[in-house]
Design an enzyme around this catalytic site. Sequence first.
Site, PDB file in Angstrom:
ATOM      1  N   SER A   1       0.793  -1.263   0.124  1.00 57.50           N
ATOM      2  CA  SER A   1      -0.057  -0.032  -0.026  1.00 57.50           C
ATOM      3  C   SER A   1       0.946   1.330  -0.025  1.00 57.50           C
ATOM      4  CB  SER A   1      -0.994   0.224   1.225  1.00 57.50           C
ATOM      5  OG  SER A   1      -1.739   1.444   1.117  1.00 57.50           O
TER       6      SER A   1
ATOM      7  N   LYS B   1      -4.630  -6.645   3.395  1.00 53.96           N
ATOM      8  CA  LYS B   1      -4.524  -5.629   2.553  1.00 53.96           C
ATOM      9  C   LYS B   1      -5.997  -5.169   1.936  1.00 53.96           C
ATOM     10  CE  LYS B   1      -2.885  -2.428  -0.512  1.00 53.96           C
ATOM     11  NZ  LYS B   1      -3.635  -2.356  -1.715  1.00 53.96           N
TER      12      LYS B   1
ATOM     13  N   HIS C   1      -7.504  -3.316   4.663  1.00 52.39           N
ATOM     14  CA  HIS C   1      -6.921  -2.009   4.809  1.00 52.39           C
ATOM     15  C   HIS C   1      -7.884  -1.199   3.680  1.00 52.39           C
ATOM     16  CE1 HIS C   1      -4.455   0.756   2.544  1.00 52.39           C
ATOM     17  NE2 HIS C   1      -3.739   1.273   3.575  1.00 52.39           N
ATOM     18  N   ASN C   2      -7.919  -1.774   2.452  1.00 51.17           N
ATOM     19  CA  ASN C   2      -8.563  -0.776   1.378  1.00 51.17           C
ATOM     20  C   ASN C   2      -9.955  -0.488   1.973  1.00 51.17           C
ATOM     21  OD1 ASN C   2      -6.210  -1.410   0.187  1.00 51.17           O
ATOM     22  ND2 ASN C   2      -7.129  -1.517  -1.758  1.00 51.17           N
TER      23      ASN C   2
ATOM     24  N   GLU D   1      -9.978   2.098   4.412  1.00 52.58           N
ATOM     25  CA  GLU D   1      -9.798   3.141   3.568  1.00 52.58           C
ATOM     26  C   GLU D   1     -11.202   3.798   2.946  1.00 52.58           C
ATOM     27  OE1 GLU D   1      -6.567   2.767   0.813  1.00 52.58           O
ATOM     28  OE2 GLU D   1      -7.739   3.677  -0.814  1.00 52.58           O
TER      29      GLU D   1
END
Length: 473
Positions: free
Chosen positions: A128, A182, A185-186, A189
């Site tokens: 990232s 990941k 995480h997105n 976000e």
Amino acid sequence: DLADIGVTGLAVMGRNLARNLARHGYTVALHNRSEGRTQELVREFGGEGTFVPARELADFVASLKRPRRAIIMVKAGAGTDAVIDQLAALMEPGDMIVDGGNAHFADTRRREAALREQGIHFVGSGISGGEEGALLGPSIMPGGSKESWEALGPILQDISAKVDGVPCAVHVGPDGAGHFVKMVHNGIEYSDMQLIAESYDLLRQALGVTPAELAEVFRQWNEGELGSYLIEITAEVLEQVDAETGKPFVDVVVDQAEQKGTGRWTVQSALELGVPVTGIAEAVFARALSGHPEQRRAARSLEGPEVSGDGAKELVEDVRQALYASKIVAYAQGFDQMAAASKEYGWDVDLGAMATIWRGGCIIRAKFLDRIRAAYDADPNLPTLLADPTFAAAVNLAQESWRRVVTTAVRIGVPTPGFSSALAYYDGLRRDRLPASLVQGLRDYFGAHTYHRVDKEGSFHTDWSGDRAEHPA
Ligand code: NDP
């Protein structure tokens, strides 16, 4: 000289990752399907380190030290499968293939299992930080075997972002664990951005202030507990003026948010795991709603409330509190999802370590992540982040503001699905008794699905169509 590591796929991400590796003193083998990109990299940045360019993939593989370490940075999906097959055919047991693209974790699990048969270590790694992160230090989330981490870890930690001297790269867990975190995480976000967008929208509508004035508000917020990359760049985007029209930049951009799919994947996985990630789901759905202009046009004559503005200046601080509390909820949910997946797939993910490697390099980097790490340091088995004393105190402090914000939004007709759903989750979680007991009663009535009692062990069914007596099921 043989190369320490190689990168195939030299578009923006791969090129910058290769340069980052070279700048750290590694000899980097280079390959790209169309040779132009390879030549361009060597021509423009050859002076930054030692590169070993190859036109054919076989030459690329031959130029790597054993055990070979090759990073793939190609378009996710079919392109990745194609490149893995070609590479695997040229490699030997003990070699390592790292997929740094945004693959779905289920694909990574499938690919890892297939390559393991051949004795090749497949490392699905989340990376990232976008273009700039890849060059200057991303947050790196590798999955795969322990042996592959031993061989790759020092290199990945070298090129990753550092916060207080701690690298933002850690072994997440076996097979798809890296791509899973990941993905979450997105998802987080998405939720962060939705909450920021709601804050902007509500303050602008309620106070009648300009985007430039709100840029100043976000700049101040960035100094406090909300301090983060996304809040910082929100100020920059809000104060941007369109050169052509002289209007605020946000007023000339089409208001339809696009998505590449990682938010949707997060929600799909959460549905399967049974984890309520309402913050992320509302963010994905808010983008979907924005993307239906025909429905929005057709609905424009639907009525809203009489009042529009609601000029109280205190609203700014209330919204800041609501944003912080809703953010805590969204992260609590995302961390719950990682915990559930870790259990389901046997990954043994260290949640505190995830907070640690997200402190730098990545898009959601924030001061706040230090607090999450501290919460898991204090109790690695924390049932929810909201149970951590520091976060509990923060939401307790924020909750009156939070309620005023949602009330104001409802009264003036500004949609705040992120704030509202986070508050509903908070109120649901803290309830002594939930109306789920009625749901269970209804399920037993129409489908004989049975229920448990608060005062006795076992399952029960009531004979709803007969004498309404209760029987052990
Ligand atoms: P793109 O996703 O635009 O992919 C372009 C690269 O893929 C080119 O090198 C292209 O080769 C190669 N490629 C595509 N199909 C094939 C194929 N069938 N065989 C061989 N090579 C192929 O590049 P990005 O640099 O933007 O991203 C790379 C990966 O990193 C993606 O998975 C992306 O999701 C992920 N990522 C991107 C981020 C970003 O900010 N852009 C952030 C984090 C991750 P050619 O030059 O020959 O066309």
